[in-house]
Design an enzyme around this catalytic site. Structure first.
Site, mmCIF file in Angstrom:
data_model
loop_
_atom_site.group_PDB
_atom_site.id
_atom_site.type_symbol
_atom_site.label_atom_id
_atom_site.label_comp_id
_atom_site.label_asym_id
_atom_site.label_seq_id
_atom_site.Cartn_x
_atom_site.Cartn_y
_atom_site.Cartn_z
ATOM 1 N N GLU A 286 0.883 -1.171 0.000
ATOM 2 C CA GLU A 286 0.000 0.000 0.000
ATOM 3 C C GLU A 286 0.913 1.211 0.000
ATOM 4 O OE1 GLU A 286 -1.718 3.098 0.358
ATOM 5 O OE2 GLU A 286 -1.739 2.701 2.500
ATOM 6 N N CYS A 320 -2.431 8.379 3.804
ATOM 7 C CA CYS A 320 -2.423 8.099 2.364
ATOM 8 C C CYS A 320 -3.790 8.367 1.762
ATOM 9 C CB CYS A 320 -2.001 6.653 2.117
ATOM 10 S SG CYS A 320 -2.876 5.432 3.109
#
Length: 515
Positions: A286, A320
């Site tokens: 990720e 994020c």
């Protein structure tokens, strides 16, 4: 046997008793700061001369903890311990593995405020953000434990006359877990226990910016009954040790959360088959985002403004999933921009130990300098509406910053800043807004604020992100409710907290017996 999974509730700090208890816990944790934490390899606790010093980003004078630093020799020792433990752990009944997670969740629930207080101290999370981080860690433990119990018997497959076929899952081997600073409990715990509950053993390399929270979590797993060697705690050593383990021929998989640059490097190095390596390594990654909120011309503009502010500036934009781009249709552009500026200027920036603080510091000097450099770039690329100032005299504080009238191809519209900076741009119509939203190399989260059903359905099909939200902010995915992971350079679309995440840590085996 167990109640169905439900989201761990957040603490209501408007209740005076909850406020009082957390304030006391913060004081209690303050007396525990500065301790030394050893590496944990198999049954051994190892203290090294080289140390990682964890500093409170809101108060540079305060040392949260001192952690021993790994090297290549200790990395080899950790690999041997994990390999040895794997020979017995892989045979453990899935229910037994799951029950360790259930017990760890119960321990974490009892110590919830303690862990949240460490999150305030070590990474500068506010009360609300820290509490949500701890709750999410509990969610991961509960969700993955229940999911493993469901997966343990595999999936039914067809059998013909004269044969019986079975299809089930077995663990992979030793995994390398590389976790980030921004969710140092939730993501670190989630990625670690997903690997463990599926029968693997792991080497945990937490962020050097948050090693103490990880050390505390390892203590919880030990207390919950996890055998020695299943979870090996190996902080420090920098990229050299990390890359050594990525390339190690006995590493079976890598689970990484962090920057695009590091994630791509891991993906590249893991693809090389080393001498003596018997498998192709699996990478679960990720890697970040450049997330947009689109505001339609017939949207609820107050909802839009509130959603933008919370998504852009929660935890100083160090998510994020954070909103770093706002695409507003020209009909309502000025109204939305002005309201977001107004709300932003009401935010309290300061000491995260104070309940009234909305936004604390960025994580360290390196992050501070990077964000301030991007603010300089933003001043050239757009119109500064508010913020743009920093103060690193005591901690690493940056005012929430808004730039207006930014070109969609500008650097602050394309590059992940990972700080409290958001750029506004204008769209002619909804199709134009979608084009702008999709105009990055990332594809993690996005949101659309609109009352127009036709436009929402168009976004459903054409807004290319792994997590898309309608009429709410673009952060705050809940385990089991909104499985999380993105497209393109946001990673491998590994949906954490989702129905197929555990499968990434296992391999399927088919057995056919003829009669």
């Amino acid at each position: 046997m167990f109640a169905p999974y439900s989201h761990e509730p957040l603490t209501d700090f408007t209740i005076e008793e909850n406020k009082r208890v957390f304030e006391k816990t913060l004081k209690d944790v303050s007396f525990q700061l500065g301790k030394e934490y050893p590496l944990i390899i198999g049954k051994e606790r190892i203290t090294t001369t080289d140390k990682v010093v964890s500093i409170n980003p809101a108060n540079k004078e305060e040392i949260v903890g001192v952690v021993s630093k790994a090297n290549k020799q200790l990395a080899d020792q950790a690999m041997e311990a994990a390999l040895e433990a794997f020979e017995t752990w892989k045979k453990e009944k899935p229910e037994a593995c799951a029950h360790i997670l259930f017990r760890a969740a119960a321990i974490l629930r009892r110590r919830k405020h303690e862990f949240s207080a460490y999150l305030v101290k070590e990474v500068g999370k506010t009360w609300k953000e820290a509490d949500a981080d701890t709750a999410e860690a509990i969610d991961f433990l509960e969700y993955y434990a229940r999911q493993m119990i469901t997966l343990q018997h595999g999936v039914p497959v067809l059998s013909r006359n004269g044969e019986r076929n079975t299809f089930y899952y077995i663990p992979l081997g030793v995994g390398l877990i590389i976790s980030p600073f921004n969710f140092p409990l939730a993501i670190m715990a989630g990625t670690t226990v997903a690997a463990i509950v599926t029968g693997n053993t792991v080497i945990l390399r937490p962020s050097d910016r948050a090693p103490v929270v990880a050390a505390k979590f390892v203590e919880v797993m030990e207390e919950a009954g996890l055998p020695s060697g299943v979870l090996n705690y190996l902080p420090g050593g920098g990229a050299e040790v990390g890359e050594y383990l990525v390339e190690h021929p006995k590493t079976r998989f890598i689970s990484f959360t962090g920057s695009r640059a590091v994630g791509c490097r891991i993906y590249e190095r893991a693809a090389i088959v080393q001498p003596g390596q018997k498998w192709l390594k699996r990478v679960i990654a990720e890697m970040g985002g450049k997330d947009a909120i689109i505001v339609d011309k017939d949207a609820d503009l107050e909802l839009a403004a509130q959603s933008i502010v919370s998504s852009a500036f929660g935890f100083s934009g160090q998510k994020c999933s954070a909103c770093s781009r706002v695409v507003v249709l020209e009909d309502v552009y000025d109204q939305v921009l002005n309201r977001v500026v107004e709300l932003t200027e009401q935010l309290t920036v300061g000491n995260p130990e104070e309940q009234s603080t909305f936004m604390g510091p960025v994580i360290d000097e390196s992050a501070y300098n990077k964000v301030m450099d991007y603010i300089k770039i933003g001043k050239q690329e757009g119109k500064l509406m508010t913020g743009g100032e920093g103060d690193n005299s005591k901690g690493f504080f940056i005012q929430p910053t808004i730039f207006a009238d930014v070109d969609p191809n500008a650097r602050i519209m394309q590059e992940e800043i990972f700080g409290p900076v958001v750029a506004f741009t204008k769209a002619k119509d909804f199709d134009h807004a979608l084009d702008i939203a999709n105009n990055t190399e990332y594809g993690l989260t996005g949101a659309v604020i609109s009352r127009n059903r036709s436009n929402l359905e168009k976004a459903r099909e054409e807004f290319y992100v792994g997590n898309l939200y309608f009429n709410r902010g673009c952060t705050g995915a809940i385990v089991g409710y909104q499985p999380f992971g993105g497209f393109n350079m946001s990673g491998t679309d590994s949906k954490a907290g989702g129905p197929d995440y555990l499968l990434l840590h296992m391999q399927a085996k088919t057995i056919c017996e003829a009669f």
